[in-house]
Design a protein around this motif. Structure first.
Motif, PDB file in Angstrom:
ATOM      1  N   LEU A  68      81.427 -35.114   9.702  1.00  0.00           N
ATOM      2  CA  LEU A  68      80.840 -34.446  10.862  1.00  0.00           C
ATOM      3  C   LEU A  68      81.925 -33.765  11.687  1.00  0.00           C
ATOM      4  CD1 LEU A  68      78.217 -37.045  12.174  1.00  0.00           C
ATOM      5  CD2 LEU A  68      77.903 -35.162  10.588  1.00  0.00           C
ATOM      6  N   VAL A  69      83.032 -34.482  11.916  1.00  0.00           N
ATOM      7  CA  VAL A  69      84.104 -33.927  12.753  1.00  0.00           C
ATOM      8  C   VAL A  69      84.720 -32.705  12.084  1.00  0.00           C
ATOM      9  CG1 VAL A  69      86.361 -34.395  13.745  1.00  0.00           C
ATOM     10  CG2 VAL A  69      84.590 -36.124  13.857  1.00  0.00           C
ATOM     11  N   VAL A  70      84.982 -32.815  10.767  1.00  0.00           N
ATOM     12  CA  VAL A  70      85.644 -31.708  10.068  1.00  0.00           C
ATOM     13  C   VAL A  70      84.720 -30.487  10.020  1.00  0.00           C
ATOM     14  CG1 VAL A  70      86.520 -30.943   7.836  1.00  0.00           C
ATOM     15  CG2 VAL A  70      87.204 -33.145   8.738  1.00  0.00           C
ATOM     16  N   ILE A  71      83.433 -30.698   9.752  1.00  0.00           N
ATOM     17  CA  ILE A  71      82.500 -29.568   9.746  1.00  0.00           C
ATOM     18  C   ILE A  71      82.457 -28.932  11.128  1.00  0.00           C
ATOM     19  CG2 ILE A  71      80.070 -28.916   9.549  1.00  0.00           C
ATOM     20  CD1 ILE A  71      79.801 -30.855   7.282  1.00  0.00           C
ATOM     21  N   GLY A  72      82.589 -29.761  12.167  1.00  0.00           N
ATOM     22  CA  GLY A  72      82.594 -29.241  13.526  1.00  0.00           C
ATOM     23  C   GLY A  72      83.915 -28.607  13.920  1.00  0.00           C
ATOM     24  N   GLY A  73      84.826 -28.444  12.966  1.00  0.00           N
ATOM     25  CA  GLY A  73      86.072 -27.742  13.247  1.00  0.00           C
ATOM     26  C   GLY A  73      87.182 -28.628  13.765  1.00  0.00           C
ATOM     27  N   GLY A  74      86.996 -29.941  13.749  1.00  0.00           N
ATOM     28  CA  GLY A  74      88.047 -30.834  14.236  1.00  0.00           C
ATOM     29  C   GLY A  74      88.638 -31.648  13.118  1.00  0.00           C
ATOM     30  N   ILE A  75      89.379 -32.679  13.486  1.00  0.00           N
ATOM     31  CA  ILE A  75      89.864 -33.648  12.515  1.00  0.00           C
ATOM     32  C   ILE A  75      90.094 -34.933  13.285  1.00  0.00           C
ATOM     33  CG2 ILE A  75      92.328 -33.153  12.768  1.00  0.00           C
ATOM     34  CD1 ILE A  75      92.350 -33.356   9.605  1.00  0.00           C
ATOM     35  N   ASP A 215      75.632 -26.360  24.221  1.00  0.00           N
ATOM     36  CA  ASP A 215      76.632 -27.084  25.000  1.00  0.00           C
ATOM     37  C   ASP A 215      77.690 -27.625  24.047  1.00  0.00           C
ATOM     38  OD1 ASP A 215      78.173 -28.628  26.631  1.00  0.00           O
ATOM     39  OD2 ASP A 215      76.479 -29.320  27.847  1.00  0.00           O
ATOM     40  N   VAL A 216      78.774 -26.863  23.903  1.00  0.00           N
ATOM     41  CA  VAL A 216      79.810 -27.197  22.929  1.00  0.00           C
ATOM     42  C   VAL A 216      80.442 -28.547  23.244  1.00  0.00           C
ATOM     43  CG1 VAL A 216      82.085 -26.497  22.124  1.00  0.00           C
ATOM     44  CG2 VAL A 216      80.289 -24.816  22.331  1.00  0.00           C
ATOM     45  N   ARG A 217      80.591 -28.830  24.540  1.00  0.00           N
ATOM     46  CA  ARG A 217      81.266 -30.078  24.917  1.00  0.00           C
ATOM     47  C   ARG A 217      80.487 -31.300  24.466  1.00  0.00           C
ATOM     48  NH1 ARG A 217      82.780 -28.406  31.056  1.00  0.00           N
ATOM     49  NH2 ARG A 217      84.625 -27.175  30.581  1.00  0.00           N
ATOM     50  N   VAL A 218      79.174 -31.274  24.703  1.00  0.00           N
ATOM     51  CA  VAL A 218      78.348 -32.423  24.321  1.00  0.00           C
ATOM     52  C   VAL A 218      78.387 -32.596  22.805  1.00  0.00           C
ATOM     53  CG1 VAL A 218      76.008 -33.306  24.217  1.00  0.00           C
ATOM     54  CG2 VAL A 218      76.865 -32.291  26.328  1.00  0.00           C
ATOM     55  N   THR A 219      78.295 -31.475  22.066  1.00  0.00           N
ATOM     56  CA  THR A 219      78.316 -31.556  20.605  1.00  0.00           C
ATOM     57  C   THR A 219      79.644 -32.143  20.142  1.00  0.00           C
ATOM     58  OG1 THR A 219      77.030 -29.523  20.647  1.00  0.00           O
ATOM     59  CG2 THR A 219      77.832 -30.244  18.520  1.00  0.00           C
ATOM     60  N   THR A 220      80.761 -31.660  20.720  1.00  0.00           N
ATOM     61  CA  THR A 220      82.069 -32.176  20.330  1.00  0.00           C
ATOM     62  C   THR A 220      82.161 -33.675  20.586  1.00  0.00           C
ATOM     63  OG1 THR A 220      83.005 -30.050  20.977  1.00  0.00           O
ATOM     64  CG2 THR A 220      84.539 -31.869  20.659  1.00  0.00           C
ATOM     65  N   MET A 221      81.733 -34.086  21.779  1.00  0.00           N
ATOM     66  CA  MET A 221      81.816 -35.515  22.084  1.00  0.00           C
ATOM     67  C   MET A 221      80.962 -36.326  21.129  1.00  0.00           C
ATOM     68  SD  MET A 221      82.167 -35.978  26.149  1.00  0.00           S
ATOM     69  CE  MET A 221      80.658 -35.200  26.587  1.00  0.00           C
ATOM     70  N   ALA A 222      79.773 -35.784  20.786  1.00  0.00           N
ATOM     71  CA  ALA A 222      78.867 -36.523  19.916  1.00  0.00           C
ATOM     72  C   ALA A 222      79.475 -36.721  18.528  1.00  0.00           C
ATOM     73  CB  ALA A 222      77.538 -35.786  19.814  1.00  0.00           C
ATOM     74  N   ILE A 223      80.132 -35.670  17.971  1.00  0.00           N
ATOM     75  CA  ILE A 223      80.646 -35.853  16.605  1.00  0.00           C
ATOM     76  C   ILE A 223      81.824 -36.827  16.610  1.00  0.00           C
ATOM     77  CG2 ILE A 223      79.804 -33.712  15.597  1.00  0.00           C
ATOM     78  CD1 ILE A 223      82.414 -32.399  16.079  1.00  0.00           C
ATOM     79  N   PHE A 224      82.673 -36.785  17.642  1.00  0.00           N
ATOM     80  CA  PHE A 224      83.780 -37.740  17.672  1.00  0.00           C
ATOM     81  C   PHE A 224      83.271 -39.160  17.894  1.00  0.00           C
ATOM     82  CE2 PHE A 224      86.462 -34.015  18.120  1.00  0.00           C
ATOM     83  CZ  PHE A 224      87.548 -34.375  17.353  1.00  0.00           C
ATOM     84  N   ALA A 225      82.220 -39.292  18.728  1.00  0.00           N
ATOM     85  CA  ALA A 225      81.641 -40.622  18.931  1.00  0.00           C
ATOM     86  C   ALA A 225      81.060 -41.138  17.623  1.00  0.00           C
ATOM     87  CB  ALA A 225      80.566 -40.555  20.013  1.00  0.00           C
ATOM     88  N   ALA A 226      80.393 -40.243  16.859  1.00  0.00           N
ATOM     89  CA  ALA A 226      79.824 -40.647  15.577  1.00  0.00           C
ATOM     90  C   ALA A 226      80.928 -41.106  14.633  1.00  0.00           C
ATOM     91  CB  ALA A 226      79.045 -39.484  14.955  1.00  0.00           C
ATOM     92  N   SER A 227      82.063 -40.397  14.666  1.00  0.00           N
ATOM     93  CA  SER A 227      83.176 -40.774  13.808  1.00  0.00           C
ATOM     94  C   SER A 227      83.707 -42.156  14.198  1.00  0.00           C
ATOM     95  CB  SER A 227      84.283 -39.718  13.910  1.00  0.00           C
ATOM     96  OG  SER A 227      85.371 -40.074  13.125  1.00  0.00           O
TER      97      SER A 227
END
Lengths: 324, 323
Positions: A68-75, A215-227
């Protein structure tokens, strides 16, 4: 979609499926299993395959959040530390009053999710690069863990965790059942919900996504929380299979989860991929490790083989990134 | 190089450009100065030749790996194999130093290994277009495995005179660092060095302007490998022997120092002076915490917090100004 003429839709779909990353990864795993099963005694036995799947479940759980994080552009480089936090944390929680052990596990999972959420907060609000944020978090957690747990291993007496590690409902280890459930949920979230679509959009182009009203911030927080949550689950499962937790138990899972995600055809640059690839990717990693163990080489050669095989497999499955 | 070289012969634009480049790291320089002042206050012995050279010795390897990391981050890459490469440099030094070729042979072997490993990593990343983070992560296993093959357990030997020369009571480390910084200045004046920032900032535009993007990036990987094994050689000289896992902490610390120094992850942003100042800050911090009696593991906690703070504070400040 009907302008392509002669070739029916399902044929084109099938062709697309046959050339997709997840399917190719499954093929590689199957080929390795068949060859190894025919040439090595004991490799293809039901017990050994089941054991490998149990090990793959741990990587697969970590890889679920990582995908989820990687698809969302993070790591997320803190997954190893979070696995350790939960494997060491459950035995250290002094909650003997709760006989079932559910409370301790829930508390640790909440804690792991909270750590992930903190990562997300740092990335979304402080605009720290994900790699820095999660590396710094891993460093921070490592320090805290050594202070709290010290260098020795801690044994657990938690009935729920023990059940997770040892029970075999209908002959299938509970860890694998857990993995299947998490896999289905991840795939559902990723491919069948608006939230999943937002993750892909975020990874492909954060600015456009933000301008489209997401809301990019909420999405970002959600994927990191899921990780954080899936890493926490993996830690609990590890603890159940191992019987004890120690500082450093989760370290191998940083590389393993990222490798599983990338081997499964998900672009490390974000915006494209699927967890359906990370599942055989996890199995592939465990298979490689098992093969290397069978070869019975010195630690140096084992490490070299592991790195080279991952690099070689990347050359095979990294075609998507080559086109970008 | 020709006479119109921008670095070797200062033009009227040289100092304004340098001031511009210093703008991003001025705050960092102030923080570093403050930390050094605290350190000197706590430990007055720092202000002697002996104290200064001892401090430079503890700082030197970190400065080298921070440069190794920064040069790659400037091209838009990253190297997660730095720790393993440092270990490999250390074990090669420890095993060849007492061999038939002596110290010169060992130094040549270490340099050759670093350049070669770096160049191979660079070739894989650049030519095969695989993501740097994964190649170097997998590479860290391969290089770490090679270090274990060279020396399965801590051992080997560094001649005492060599250790005394590099890590004795003389400021050799400081001189070496000055030489390396000078070499970096000269490198930036060569075509490959000039291409470094362009290749990192916008590879496509740089390529279309005739910049040798691929060559610049591969050269950056090779230099990064050389600096890492060089740090390994120095660590081996410091400890007097080789250890196949001694470099592990350097991967994270090198990234931390480069990031503290304002080097961006996306390439083309940041300065080497920033990265070196970042490594100085980290190593002063470690020394100060050691002096104040913190347990060694508290360093991890503090380091994590400081990295996040250092990266986040400018962002918060920028937002405050906008609002």
């Amino acid at each position: 979609m009907s302008d392509a003429g002669a070739t029916p839709l399902f044929v084109r779909r099938a062709a697309l499926f046959l050339r997709s990353g997840p399917f190719l990864t499954v093929l590689v795993v199957a080929a390795v299993w068949i060859v190894a099963g025919l040439t090595m005694a004991g490799f293809g036995s039901y017990g050994h395959l089941r054991y490998m799947l149990e090990l793959a479940a741990v990587i697969g759980l970590v890889a679920a959040g990582q995908t989820l994080v990687v698809i969302g552009g993070g790591i997320d480089l803190s997954v190893g530390a979070i696995v350790t936090v939960s494997a060491v944390g459950v035995p250290l929680l002094p909650w003997d009053a709760d006989a079932s052990g559910v409370a301790a596990v829930l508390a640790i999972l909440a804690g792991a999710t909270g750590i992930g959420l903190l990562n997300g907060l740092g990335v979304a609000f402080l605009r720290v690069h994900p790699m820095i944020m999660t590396l710094a978090m891993a460093t921070f957690l490592q320090g805290v863990l050594i202070i709290v747990a010290g260098g020795s291993a801690v044994s657990m007496h938690n009935p729920l965790v023990a059940w997770l590690g040892e029970a075999r409902p209908w002959g299938v280890p509970a860890g694998i059942v857990l993995w299947v459930v998490v896999s289905l949920l991840t795939l559902l979230i990723l491919h069948a919900t608006p939230f999943g679509a937002r993750i892909f959009a975020l990874g492909a182009n954060p600015l456009a996504t933000s301008l489209s009203g997401v809301d990019v911030r909420v999405t970002t927080m959600a994927i990191f929380a899921a990780s954080g949550l899936t890493a926490g689950l993996a830690g609990v499962l590890m603890l159940g299979m191992n019987g004890q937790g120690y500082v450093g138990i989760g370290d191998p899972y940083v590389l393993a989860s990222i490798a599983a995600v990338v081997l499964g055809g998900t672009s490390i640059l974000g915006g494209s991929g699927t967890y359906a690839g990370s599942i055989p990717g996890s199995a592939l990693l465990v298979t490689i490790t098992a093969l290397i163990t069978v070869v019975n080489a010195s630690p140096g050669w084992r490490s070299i083989l592991f790195g080279s095989l991952i690099l070689g497999l990347l050359l095979l499955s990294g075609r998507e990134s080559r086109r970008r | 190089m020709s006479g119109s070289d921008p670095v070797l012969s200062p033009s009227p634009l040289y100092w304004p450009v340098q001031r511009q480049r210093n703008r991003g790291v001025r705050a960092l320089f102030c923080v570093v100065a403050a930390f050094v002042a605290i350190y000197a206050y706590l430990f007055p012995g720092l202000l002697s030749i002996g104290g200064l050279s001892k401090f430079c010795q503890s700082w030197f390897p970190l400065a080298l790996v921070s440069m190794a990391q920064a040069i790659l981050m400037l091209t838009g890459g990253i190297n997660l194999a730095i720790g393993a490469t440092v270990s490999l440099g250390a074990v090669i030094a420890a095993t060849t130093m007492s061999g038939p070729l002596g110290a010169p042979g060992a130094i040549a072997a270490v340099a050759f290994a670093g350049l070669g490993i770096g160049a191979i990593c660079g070739l894989i990343v650049v030519r095969l277009r695989l993501p740097a983070i994964i190649v170097t992560l997998a590479g860290s296993f391969i290089i770490g495995g090679m270090a274990l093959l060279v020396l399965p357990r801590p051992g080997g030997e560094i001649p005492a005179w060599f250790s005394d020369f590099l890590a004795g009571g003389t400021p050799v480390a400081a001189l070496l660092l000055a030489l390396i910084v000078l070499a970096w200045k000269l490198y930036l004046a060569t075509p490959l060095g000039l291409s470094l920032y362009a290749a990192g900032e916008n590879p496509v535009a740089a390529y279309r302007s005739g910049v040798p993007v691929d060559a610049a990036r591969i050269a950056a990987y090779a230099i990064s490998g050389l600096l890492s094994t060089g740090a390994g050689l120095y660590v081996a000289a410091q400890t007097g022997s080789g250890d196949p896992v001694i470099g592990q902490a350097f991967t994270l610390n090198s990234i931390a120092a480069a990031v503290l120094g304002g080097v961006g992850f996306l390439g083309g942003h940041g300065t080497m002076r920033g990265a070196i100042a970042g490594s100085l800050l980290l190593s002063v911090m470690v020394n100060v915490m050691f002096f104040l009696g913190f347990p060694p593991v508290a360093q991890y906690v503090a380091q994590g917090l400081i990295i996040i703070g250092a990266v986040a504070l400018p962002q918060i400040g920028a937002r405050g100004r906008r609002a």
